[in-house]
Design an enzyme around this catalytic site. Structure first.
Site, short mmCIF file in Angstrom:
data_model
loop_
_atom_site.label_atom_id
_atom_site.label_comp_id
_atom_site.label_asym_id
_atom_site.label_seq_id
_atom_site.Cartn_x
_atom_site.Cartn_y
_atom_site.Cartn_z
N LEU A 65 0.80 -1.33 0.15
CA LEU A 65 -0.03 0.13 0.28
C LEU A 65 0.58 1.39 -0.08
O LEU A 65 1.62 0.72 0.16
CB LEU A 65 -1.00 -0.16 0.78
CG LEU A 65 -2.13 -1.45 1.27
CD1 LEU A 65 -2.44 -0.67 2.22
CD2 LEU A 65 -3.00 -0.71 -0.06
N THR A 96 6.07 0.52 1.91
CA THR A 96 7.19 1.25 3.08
C THR A 96 6.73 2.61 3.45
O THR A 96 6.10 3.33 2.66
CB THR A 96 8.19 1.89 1.30
OG1 THR A 96 8.72 0.99 0.82
CG2 THR A 96 9.34 3.51 2.64
N LYS A 173 14.82 0.07 5.52
CA LYS A 173 14.61 0.46 4.23
C LYS A 173 14.82 2.04 3.88
O LYS A 173 15.67 2.41 3.06
CB LYS A 173 13.72 0.46 4.00
CG LYS A 173 12.43 0.98 2.61
CD LYS A 173 13.08 0.35 1.97
CE LYS A 173 12.18 0.95 0.45
NZ LYS A 173 12.49 0.22 -0.89
P1 NAD Z 1 0.88 2.13 -6.26
O1 NAD Z 1 0.37 4.23 -6.74
O2 NAD Z 1 0.96 2.03 -7.65
O3 NAD Z 1 -0.15 0.95 -5.76
C1 NAD Z 1 -0.87 0.98 -4.66
C2 NAD Z 1 -1.83 0.55 -4.94
O4 NAD Z 1 -2.50 0.21 -3.44
C3 NAD Z 1 -3.13 0.97 -5.62
O5 NAD Z 1 -3.73 0.32 -6.60
C4 NAD Z 1 -3.64 1.60 -5.00
O6 NAD Z 1 -5.53 1.46 -5.50
C5 NAD Z 1 -4.17 0.51 -3.99
N1 NAD Z 1 -5.11 0.97 -2.07
C6 NAD Z 1 -4.17 1.71 -1.72
N2 NAD Z 1 -5.49 1.78 -0.54
C7 NAD Z 1 -5.92 0.37 -0.54
C8 NAD Z 1 -6.96 -0.23 0.50
N3 NAD Z 1 -7.11 1.02 1.88
N4 NAD Z 1 -7.29 -1.23 -0.25
C9 NAD Z 1 -6.32 -1.68 -0.91
N5 NAD Z 1 -5.82 -1.23 -2.12
C10 NAD Z 1 -5.25 0.32 -1.63
O7 NAD Z 1 2.10 2.07 -5.69
P2 NAD Z 1 3.74 1.06 -5.95
O8 NAD Z 1 4.08 1.85 -6.66
O9 NAD Z 1 2.88 -0.26 -5.86
O10 NAD Z 1 4.32 0.94 -4.33
C11 NAD Z 1 3.64 0.22 -3.09
C12 NAD Z 1 4.28 0.97 -1.86
O11 NAD Z 1 5.47 0.14 -2.46
C13 NAD Z 1 4.32 1.79 -2.10
O12 NAD Z 1 4.78 2.18 0.08
C14 NAD Z 1 5.92 2.67 -1.74
O13 NAD Z 1 6.99 3.75 -1.35
C15 NAD Z 1 6.85 1.25 -2.47
N6 NAD Z 1 7.64 1.09 -2.93
C16 NAD Z 1 7.42 1.64 -4.49
C17 NAD Z 1 8.77 1.11 -5.45
C18 NAD Z 1 8.30 1.55 -6.50
O14 NAD Z 1 9.65 1.62 -7.37
N7 NAD Z 1 7.24 1.95 -7.35
C19 NAD Z 1 9.92 0.40 -5.08
C20 NAD Z 1 9.75 -0.05 -3.96
C21 NAD Z 1 8.83 0.47 -2.86
#
Ligand code: NAD
Length: 297
Positions: A65, A96, A173
């Protein structure tokens, strides 16, 4: 094989859930986004109408999330996962978030008889798709041993670490990404100065890689355009890893510094630089584009 509920199917969670299906798990998914749900059901997942419904009968729940408030909302309270999951089930949060929230969820999980681990990842969208993520885990030894085979379906078995108790994965992290920001900025400054003095950026990069300035940003993610193929700097700084996410992670590192009483001056400077870069409209670009702030002075 454990039945898995996966909540949060965004840029990272979507490909991670897909890899678990490929690894042979039965995966039930939930996301607030209908297109994200459709993608995963097309890939063979069962769809659920809520996070709670997804968790019904699951041996393990994985959440991916945006931030701490979403994680707290999904896990805590009467309607949260912890109060309604099967006793003894495993809950892995790969988002994260701040380590304090991870600790609070971990404590509430222990009271509810659920084995919780914070399991944030390193590697970004490409590694999520390739199934080569690194995981930094916080929680009990027993939870780690149960989590590891599941995490191996999404990551590199050599890069799944037990960092310590609940919250420790998030600390690892945050400090790692702070170090990444610092060596990326340092590499950009070194390259900019060398090029301004007439050096070839590719030759200078080779010199520093063979010398004491060697670091990950130079090894696999060179920020100077056209020095390295297949990196964001050679593709107009398409992410990769977005400036927005680096600003978020540097903020989390700042919280770790504050709560631990450590004076992280370089981390704060990195946050100021990346925040200014974000404010100038670069939030959705790759974090290596910070070189442009240094070149243009
Ligand atoms: P994103 O915004 O693409 O995906 C988040 C998803 O969570 C969305 O599809 C959203 O609809 C869903 N969501 C939000 N609230 C919700 C709820 N209450 N119930 C169900 N679904 C819900 O984000 P991401 O890029 O996939 O990143 C996710 C996590 O991973 C973050 O914490 C980010 O910091 C971490 N992260 C991202 C990357 C990257 O390169 N994108 C790398 C490492 C870590």
């Amino acid at each position: 094989m454990p039945r898995i509920a996966f909540v949060g199917l965004g840029n990272m969670g979507g490909p991670m859930a897909r890899n678990l299906i490929t690894a042979g798990h039965s995966v039930t998914v939930f996301d607030l986004s209908a297109p994200a749900m459709a993608d995963l059901t097309a890939a063979g997942a069962q769809s659920a109408s809520s996070a709670l419904a997804a968790a019904q009968g699951a041996d393990a729940v994985i959440t991916m999330l945006p931030a701490g408030k979403h994680v707290a909302q999904v896990y805590m309270g009467e309607d949260g996962l912890l109060a309604n999951m099967a006793k003894g089930a495993l809950a892995l949060d790969a988002s994260t978030i701040d380590s304090e929230t991870a600790q609070q969820v971990g404590l509430a999980a222990t009271e509810a008889g659920i084995a919780f681990m914070d399991t944030p990842v390193s590697g970004g969208v490409a590694a999520a798709a390739a199934g080569t993520l690194a995981f930094m885990c916080g929680g009990s030894e027993d939870a780690f041993l149960r989590a590891k085979p599941i995490l191996e379906g999404m990551g590199n078995a050599e890069k799944i670490f037990h960092a310590g108790p609940a919250g420790a994965g998030q600390v690892a992290k945050a400090v790692n990404n702070m170090l990444l920001a610092v060596h990326m900025i340092g590499s950009c400054e070194a390259l900019s100065m060398g090029v301004a003095k007439g050096l070839d950026p590719a030759v200078l990069s080779e010199i520093m890689k063979a010398s004491s300035g060697n670091n990950w940003s130079l090894q696999v993610y060179n920020p100077w355009p056209e020095v390295m193929p297949n990196v964001p700097s050679s593709n107009d700084y398409q992410p990769g890893f977005m400036v927005d996410l680096m600003v978020k992670d540097l903020g989390l590192a700042g919280q770790v510094a504050q709560s631990s009483g450590v004076n992280n001056q370089l981390g704060q400077l990195a946050l100021a630089l990346y925040s200014a870069h974000q404010s100038d409209g670069n939030g959705a670009r790759d974090f290596s584009s910070i070189v442009e702030r240094i070149k243009v002075r």
